[in-house]
Design a protein around this motif. Structure first.
Motif, PDB file in Angstrom:
ATOM      1  N   GLN A   1       0.811  -1.215   0.000  1.00 11.26           N
ATOM      2  CA  GLN A   1       0.000   0.000   0.000  1.00 11.26           C
ATOM      3  C   GLN A   1       0.847   1.268   0.000  1.00 11.26           C
ATOM      4  O   GLN A   1       0.341   2.359  -0.222  1.00 11.26           O
ATOM      5  CB  GLN A   1      -0.944   0.015   1.213  1.00 11.26           C
ATOM      6  CG  GLN A   1      -0.334   0.503   2.526  1.00 11.26           C
ATOM      7  CD  GLN A   1       0.700  -0.444   3.110  1.00 11.26           C
ATOM      8  OE1 GLN A   1       0.828  -1.585   2.694  1.00 11.26           O
ATOM      9  NE2 GLN A   1       1.442   0.048   4.104  1.00 11.26           N
ATOM     10  N   GLY A   2       2.134   1.115   0.276  1.00 15.47           N
ATOM     11  CA  GLY A   2       3.049   2.246   0.243  1.00 15.47           C
ATOM     12  C   GLY A   2       3.317   2.854   1.609  1.00 15.47           C
ATOM     13  O   GLY A   2       2.505   2.750   2.536  1.00 15.47           O
ATOM     14  N   THR A   3       4.469   3.493   1.719  1.00 17.74           N
ATOM     15  CA  THR A   3       4.833   4.235   2.919  1.00 17.74           C
ATOM     16  C   THR A   3       5.497   5.538   2.466  1.00 17.74           C
ATOM     17  O   THR A   3       6.328   5.542   1.554  1.00 17.74           O
ATOM     18  CB  THR A   3       5.761   3.410   3.838  1.00 17.74           C
ATOM     19  OG1 THR A   3       5.998   4.107   5.056  1.00 17.74           O
ATOM     20  CG2 THR A   3       7.097   3.081   3.175  1.00 17.74           C
ATOM     21  N   GLN A   4       5.110   6.637   3.097  1.00 17.79           N
ATOM     22  CA  GLN A   4       5.551   7.955   2.655  1.00 17.79           C
ATOM     23  C   GLN A   4       6.926   8.301   3.226  1.00 17.79           C
ATOM     24  O   GLN A   4       7.176   8.129   4.430  1.00 17.79           O
ATOM     25  CB  GLN A   4       4.541   9.028   3.077  1.00 17.79           C
ATOM     26  CG  GLN A   4       4.931  10.452   2.731  1.00 17.79           C
ATOM     27  CD  GLN A   4       4.928  10.713   1.237  1.00 17.79           C
ATOM     28  OE1 GLN A   4       4.102  10.185   0.496  1.00 17.79           O
ATOM     29  NE2 GLN A   4       5.865  11.553   0.775  1.00 17.79           N
ATOM     30  N   VAL A   5       7.787   8.803   2.358  1.00 14.80           N
ATOM     31  CA  VAL A   5       9.098   9.322   2.761  1.00 14.80           C
ATOM     32  C   VAL A   5       9.170  10.787   2.351  1.00 14.80           C
ATOM     33  O   VAL A   5       8.932  11.124   1.188  1.00 14.80           O
ATOM     34  CB  VAL A   5      10.242   8.527   2.094  1.00 14.80           C
ATOM     35  CG1 VAL A   5      11.582   9.199   2.356  1.00 14.80           C
ATOM     36  CG2 VAL A   5      10.244   7.089   2.603  1.00 14.80           C
ATOM     37  N   THR A   6       9.464  11.649   3.304  1.00  7.17           N
ATOM     38  CA  THR A   6       9.595  13.079   3.033  1.00  7.17           C
ATOM     39  C   THR A   6      10.957  13.542   3.534  1.00  7.17           C
ATOM     40  O   THR A   6      11.285  13.357   4.704  1.00  7.17           O
ATOM     41  CB  THR A   6       8.483  13.882   3.725  1.00  7.17           C
ATOM     42  OG1 THR A   6       7.213  13.388   3.292  1.00  7.17           O
ATOM     43  CG2 THR A   6       8.597  15.359   3.383  1.00  7.17           C
ATOM     44  N   VAL A   7      11.726  14.129   2.631  1.00  7.91           N
ATOM     45  CA  VAL A   7      13.054  14.613   2.964  1.00  7.91           C
ATOM     46  C   VAL A   7      13.078  16.132   2.790  1.00  7.91           C
ATOM     47  O   VAL A   7      12.814  16.638   1.704  1.00  7.91           O
ATOM     48  CB  VAL A   7      14.133  13.976   2.082  1.00  7.91           C
ATOM     49  CG1 VAL A   7      15.516  14.422   2.534  1.00  7.91           C
ATOM     50  CG2 VAL A   7      14.025  12.454   2.107  1.00  7.91           C
ATOM     51  N   SER A   8      13.382  16.829   3.850  1.00  4.69           N
ATOM     52  CA  SER A   8      13.410  18.293   3.806  1.00  4.69           C
ATOM     53  C   SER A   8      14.849  18.792   3.743  1.00  4.69           C
ATOM     54  O   SER A   8      15.767  18.161   4.273  1.00  4.69           O
ATOM     55  CB  SER A   8      12.696  18.868   5.019  1.00  4.69           C
ATOM     56  OG  SER A   8      13.300  18.403   6.207  1.00  4.69           O
ATOM     57  N   SER A   9      14.992  19.932   3.101  1.00  2.00           N
ATOM     58  CA  SER A   9      16.354  20.488   2.934  1.00  2.00           C
ATOM     59  C   SER A   9      16.740  21.383   4.097  1.00  2.00           C
ATOM     60  O   SER A   9      15.926  21.720   4.937  1.00  2.00           O
ATOM     61  CB  SER A   9      16.414  21.286   1.638  1.00  2.00           C
ATOM     62  OG  SER A   9      15.435  22.302   1.634  1.00  2.00           O
TER      63      SER A   9
END
Length: 125
Positions: free
Chosen positions: A117-125
């Motif tokens: 179903q997916g898993t969210q990855v968020t990378v901030s600068s």
């Protein structure tokens, strides 16, 4: 019934690390080919890493040297270790499973029978 369940996503700063897990049920990861795909908003789903039943691994150029795919047959789980994360790595990450006829097609979404179903990855600068 085959189920693939991803976990381990989250929000990190650039340079950080995450390890994604793909737990399989009704399906032996050791006997099948497993891949990780990702999809950013407005973009197509792209293959980032692959491990064959025989243990061969492939990576997209964008993650080579930073991501590592592995599996634990006793846990029936595949993993994606992601180091040196960059904002461009942001997206929904999916694991997928199949038995490929040709390994060179590993990054083609049409080759996969089962998806998580997916898993969210968020990378901030």
């Amino acid at each position: 019934q085959v189920q693939l369940v991803e976990s381990g996503g989250g929000s990190v700063q650039a340079g950080g690390s995450l390890r994604l897990s793909c737990a399989a049920s009704g399906y032996a990861v050791s006997a099948n080919d497993i891949a990780w795909f990702r999809q950013a908003p407005g973009k197509e789903r792209e293959g980032v890493a692959f491990i064959s039943a025989g243990g061969a691994t492939f990576y997209s150029d964008s993650v080579k040297g930073r991501f590592t795919i592995s599996r634990d047959d006793s846990e029936n789980t595949a993993y994606l270790r992601m180091n040196s994360l960059e904002p461009r790595d942001t997206g929904m990450y999916y694991c997928a499973a199949t038995r490929l006829s040709f390994l060179r097609r590993w990054a083609q979404t049409s080759q996969y029978n089962y998806w998580g179903q997916g898993t969210q990855v968020t990378v901030s600068s």
